[in-house]
Design a protein around this motif. Sequence first.
Motif, short mmCIF file in Angstrom:
data_model
loop_
_atom_site.label_atom_id
_atom_site.label_comp_id
_atom_site.label_asym_id
_atom_site.label_seq_id
_atom_site.Cartn_x
_atom_site.Cartn_y
_atom_site.Cartn_z
N CYS A 31 0.86 -1.18 0.00
CA CYS A 31 0.00 0.00 0.00
C CYS A 31 0.90 1.24 0.00
CB CYS A 31 -0.88 -0.02 1.25
SG CYS A 31 -1.75 1.54 1.51
N GLY A 33 0.09 4.09 1.00
CA GLY A 33 -0.23 4.94 2.13
C GLY A 33 0.48 4.53 3.42
N CYS A 34 0.76 3.22 3.56
CA CYS A 34 1.36 2.76 4.83
C CYS A 34 2.51 1.79 4.62
CB CYS A 34 0.29 2.13 5.72
SG CYS A 34 -0.42 0.63 5.03
N CYS A 41 -3.08 -3.42 5.56
CA CYS A 41 -3.10 -1.95 5.48
C CYS A 41 -3.68 -1.35 6.76
CB CYS A 41 -3.95 -1.55 4.27
SG CYS A 41 -4.32 0.22 4.19
N MET A 42 -3.06 -0.25 7.22
CA MET A 42 -3.58 0.39 8.43
C MET A 42 -4.01 1.83 8.17
SD MET A 42 -0.17 0.95 10.75
CE MET A 42 1.03 2.20 10.33
N CYS A 43 -4.17 2.17 6.87
CA CYS A 43 -4.47 3.56 6.52
C CYS A 43 -5.77 4.07 7.17
CB CYS A 43 -4.55 3.71 5.01
SG CYS A 43 -2.95 3.55 4.22
ZN ZN Z 1 -2.30 1.37 3.76
#
Ligand code: ZN
Length: 236
Positions: A31, A33-34, A41-43
Amino acid sequence: MPHAVSLLRAARLARSTKPFLARGGFKRERCTGCRLVPSHCMCSLRPSMATRAGVCLLMADIEPLKPSNTGWLIADVVRDTFAFGWARTETDPALLALLADPQWQPFVVFPGEYAAPERVVQDVAVDEGKRPLFVLLDATWSEARKMFRKSPYLDRLPVLSLRPEEVSRYVLRRSRRDDHFCTSEVAALCLQLAGEARASAVLSAWLDVFTHHYVQARNQLPVDADSEAHLRLRAQ
Ligand SMILES: [Zn+2]
């Protein structure tokens, strides 16, 4: 909107001539974003906060590319996070402009024994109308020492040296066994010193949530959304 470390990573990737393979051989899709695999994923949990303090990361060349780099987590949480790649021979004019910006009062965070005693401070005393800006050297210890010695623009800044008792209180609270800190832990301590207890606690919890997702992904185990770290993050 990608944050400062994300942008630095993208710029560094664009410059690299061979694809960067993380140690541990993560070759799966990640991902953006993270940096985790999509299943971990922890977004959606990312806690962005407006803080009075800012963070300026000076990152060693390879640091933004490491999937385990924790400067990234600071940029997730602290809205006013700036990130610059460090090179001995050239300095980004935007870094110099930031350090000269009158709204900020910069401190370079480094062990006091490496600086002239008159530069060393242990408290974050900020002049009226200014906001503290913590300059963190995001690098291995030997790289960080080199960066500290060979960056003339840092020479005029006060050196914020974390007190052993602050460090041990933090270590105890986090039930850690050593006092070798990662960059996001140093930032959490600085936020605490700046009187931003909540941001400090959120950043600590965010590191633990990241560590949980990262380790579970590496071991191909599912995320526990009610792990101790997740509960602590939600409680903030
Ligand atoms: Zn993420």
